[in-house]
Design an enzyme around this catalytic site. Sequence first.
Site, mmCIF file in Angstrom:
data_model
loop_
_atom_site.group_PDB
_atom_site.id
_atom_site.type_symbol
_atom_site.label_atom_id
_atom_site.label_comp_id
_atom_site.label_asym_id
_atom_site.label_seq_id
_atom_site.Cartn_x
_atom_site.Cartn_y
_atom_site.Cartn_z
ATOM 1 N N LEU A 19 0.824 -1.214 0.000
ATOM 2 C CA LEU A 19 0.000 0.000 0.000
ATOM 3 C C LEU A 19 0.854 1.258 0.000
ATOM 4 O O LEU A 19 0.420 2.322 -0.410
ATOM 5 C CB LEU A 19 -0.900 0.028 1.241
ATOM 6 C CG LEU A 19 -1.863 -1.144 1.400
ATOM 7 C CD1 LEU A 19 -2.493 -1.135 2.793
ATOM 8 C CD2 LEU A 19 -2.950 -1.083 0.339
ATOM 9 N N GLY A 20 2.061 1.121 0.486
ATOM 10 C CA GLY A 20 2.944 2.286 0.551
ATOM 11 C C GLY A 20 4.263 1.866 1.173
ATOM 12 O O GLY A 20 4.408 0.733 1.645
ATOM 13 N N SER A 21 5.229 2.777 1.132
ATOM 14 C CA SER A 21 6.478 2.455 1.824
ATOM 15 C C SER A 21 7.020 3.694 2.488
ATOM 16 O O SER A 21 6.707 4.823 2.097
ATOM 17 C CB SER A 21 7.509 1.844 0.885
ATOM 18 O OG SER A 21 7.394 2.409 -0.374
ATOM 19 N N GLY A 22 7.817 3.443 3.507
ATOM 20 C CA GLY A 22 8.372 4.557 4.265
ATOM 21 C C GLY A 22 9.826 4.301 4.561
ATOM 22 O O GLY A 22 10.472 3.473 3.913
ATOM 23 N N PHE A 24 11.436 2.738 6.938
ATOM 24 C CA PHE A 24 11.992 1.489 7.454
ATOM 25 C C PHE A 24 11.270 0.244 6.978
ATOM 26 O O PHE A 24 11.464 -0.826 7.536
ATOM 27 C CB PHE A 24 12.005 1.533 8.989
ATOM 28 C CG PHE A 24 12.817 2.677 9.503
ATOM 29 C CD1 PHE A 24 14.194 2.701 9.308
ATOM 30 C CD2 PHE A 24 12.224 3.737 10.148
ATOM 31 C CE1 PHE A 24 14.965 3.762 9.756
ATOM 32 C CE2 PHE A 24 12.980 4.807 10.604
ATOM 33 C CZ PHE A 24 14.359 4.822 10.406
ATOM 34 N N LYS A 42 2.106 -2.483 8.949
ATOM 35 C CA LYS A 42 3.323 -1.660 8.788
ATOM 36 C C LYS A 42 4.497 -2.514 9.226
ATOM 37 O O LYS A 42 4.639 -2.812 10.413
ATOM 38 C CB LYS A 42 3.177 -0.380 9.621
ATOM 39 C CG LYS A 42 4.294 0.612 9.440
ATOM 40 C CD LYS A 42 3.940 1.984 10.027
ATOM 41 C CE LYS A 42 5.134 2.915 10.034
ATOM 42 N NZ LYS A 42 4.813 4.269 10.464
ATOM 43 N N ASP A 139 5.277 15.456 12.617
ATOM 44 C CA ASP A 139 5.497 15.230 11.183
ATOM 45 C C ASP A 139 4.195 15.425 10.413
ATOM 46 O O ASP A 139 3.884 14.659 9.501
ATOM 47 C CB ASP A 139 6.083 13.821 10.956
ATOM 48 C CG ASP A 139 6.819 13.711 9.624
ATOM 49 O OD1 ASP A 139 7.170 14.755 9.038
ATOM 50 O OD2 ASP A 139 7.039 12.578 9.169
HETATM 51 P P1 ATP Z 1 7.942 7.901 6.475
HETATM 52 O O1 ATP Z 1 9.208 7.442 5.921
HETATM 53 O O2 ATP Z 1 7.202 8.828 5.526
HETATM 54 O O3 ATP Z 1 8.002 8.450 7.843
HETATM 55 P P2 ATP Z 1 6.882 5.484 7.613
HETATM 56 O O4 ATP Z 1 7.942 4.439 7.449
HETATM 57 O O5 ATP Z 1 6.734 6.031 8.990
HETATM 58 O O6 ATP Z 1 7.022 6.620 6.529
HETATM 59 P P3 ATP Z 1 4.084 5.550 7.066
HETATM 60 O O7 ATP Z 1 4.158 6.998 6.677
HETATM 61 O O8 ATP Z 1 3.340 5.228 8.292
HETATM 62 O O9 ATP Z 1 5.524 4.882 7.113
HETATM 63 O O10 ATP Z 1 3.485 4.744 5.841
HETATM 64 C C1 ATP Z 1 4.068 4.784 4.547
HETATM 65 C C2 ATP Z 1 2.966 4.868 3.486
HETATM 66 O O11 ATP Z 1 2.117 3.705 3.581
HETATM 67 C C3 ATP Z 1 2.022 6.052 3.664
HETATM 68 O O12 ATP Z 1 2.507 7.198 3.024
HETATM 69 C C4 ATP Z 1 0.735 5.544 3.052
HETATM 70 O O13 ATP Z 1 0.745 5.701 1.656
HETATM 71 C C5 ATP Z 1 0.763 4.057 3.356
HETATM 72 N N1 ATP Z 1 -0.013 3.761 4.588
HETATM 73 C C6 ATP Z 1 0.396 3.957 5.856
HETATM 74 N N2 ATP Z 1 -0.532 3.568 6.742
HETATM 75 C C7 ATP Z 1 -1.569 3.110 6.011
HETATM 76 C C8 ATP Z 1 -2.849 2.556 6.358
HETATM 77 N N3 ATP Z 1 -3.211 2.403 7.627
HETATM 78 N N4 ATP Z 1 -3.674 2.179 5.345
HETATM 79 C C9 ATP Z 1 -3.281 2.334 4.055
HETATM 80 N N5 ATP Z 1 -2.096 2.837 3.672
HETATM 81 C C10 ATP Z 1 -1.245 3.225 4.625
#
Ligand code: ATP
Length: 360
Positions: A19-22, A24, A42, A139
């Site tokens: 669904l997405g990546s961040g 870690f 996550k 953030d």
């Molecule tokens: P960042 O590097 O931006 O801090 P992170 O590793 O903390 O990211 P998140 O921002 O929590 O990760 O999530 C990364 C992506 O995953 C989000 O931008 C979003 O597109 C998707 N995402 C996160 N949580 C959800 C959710 N509960 N349902 C659907 N998609 C989600």
Amino acid sequence: MAHFRLQNVEDFYEIGEVLGSGHFGQVRELTEQSSGTLWAGKFLKLQRSASSRLGVERRSVEREVEILQALPHAHIMALHDVFDSRAEIVLVVELISGGELFDFIAEKENLMENEAIGFLKQILSGVAFMHSKQIAHFDLKPENIMLSDKSAELPEIKIIDFGLAQRFTPGEEYRSLCGTPQYIAPEVVNYEPLTVASDMWSMGVITYILLSGMSPFQGDSDEETLRNIVDMKYEFEDQYFSATSDMAKDFIQKLLIKDQSERMTAEECLMHPWIKPLTHRQAASRSRSSINMKNFKKFNARRKWRMSYNMVWVCNRLCRLQLLCKQAQEDEELRSCESDQEDIAIKPASLIRRRLSSNS
Ligand code: ATP
């Protein structure tokens, strides 16, 4: 402290699409085997050792979990379960399927201020709730404001990503250089003690962008952006704000204030006449004023382009690092591209830890 289940997430959930990546790891769709309910997972890769440059510290994940648990609210992503293996922690959270608020708005032909306020009110109520628990998000930015279901008449806001969030302990100071340049408050840039008011500055920046499609402090480089923030260099250019109400500008001005104690709180924002009009005249002015949709669409397109550019840049840097390091043990993690962005993303003249989705 939440119960971290020492079991495999795969034994209870089917793992679906990304669904997405961040920073870690990835966020993937999960289907609970016992009920068929859909969730989001996550997946956070843990640091192998204190000196490792890859992965997230266990303590930070524990803090994120503890904070999410303390925040049951309609507009804050809910935590359902936590799985803990040696290498990875998986947060099972509410699935948020409506995408980002800014993408939803950018698809519209036009939007009046009162419709934008419908969304801002929801964000503010989530922020007011977390601040009432002495928790700051640190953030807040468009990428972290999502919608639960965009087909609803008034889609519901969900605030995500509590990876930088902090709970304040009385008597303890907290300083940080983390955040995304465009959205951080002067006290972050100056490495001064922070309060929940730093989130309110970010709310001011988000509102400014939402109304005009312009980013108030954006410079040609991160360094220039940070300088503009510290110098409070912003204005409401007629070119972009011709259709904006004076109440909206007043709202923003009361958030983009250098002194943290002078900034409106989230509760005060909810009582501001732009958000909660007291007279018919105030209400009418909101429904006559519109957001600068043409420019907003441009801003959003640029933002999305930069997000994918950053992702490719990180991947390329990691591949190069991989060649240099030749640490067989860590190869697998390096290939996953999203990990450990913090070290490599720091640009020489900026100490601010940029977030992956930074669009400055
Ligand atoms: P960042 O590097 O931006 O801090 P992170 O590793 O903390 O990211 P998140 O921002 O929590 O990760 O999530 C990364 C992506 O995953 C989000 O931008 C979003 O597109 C998707 N995402 C996160 N949580 C959800 C959710 N509960 N349902 C659907 N998609 C989600």
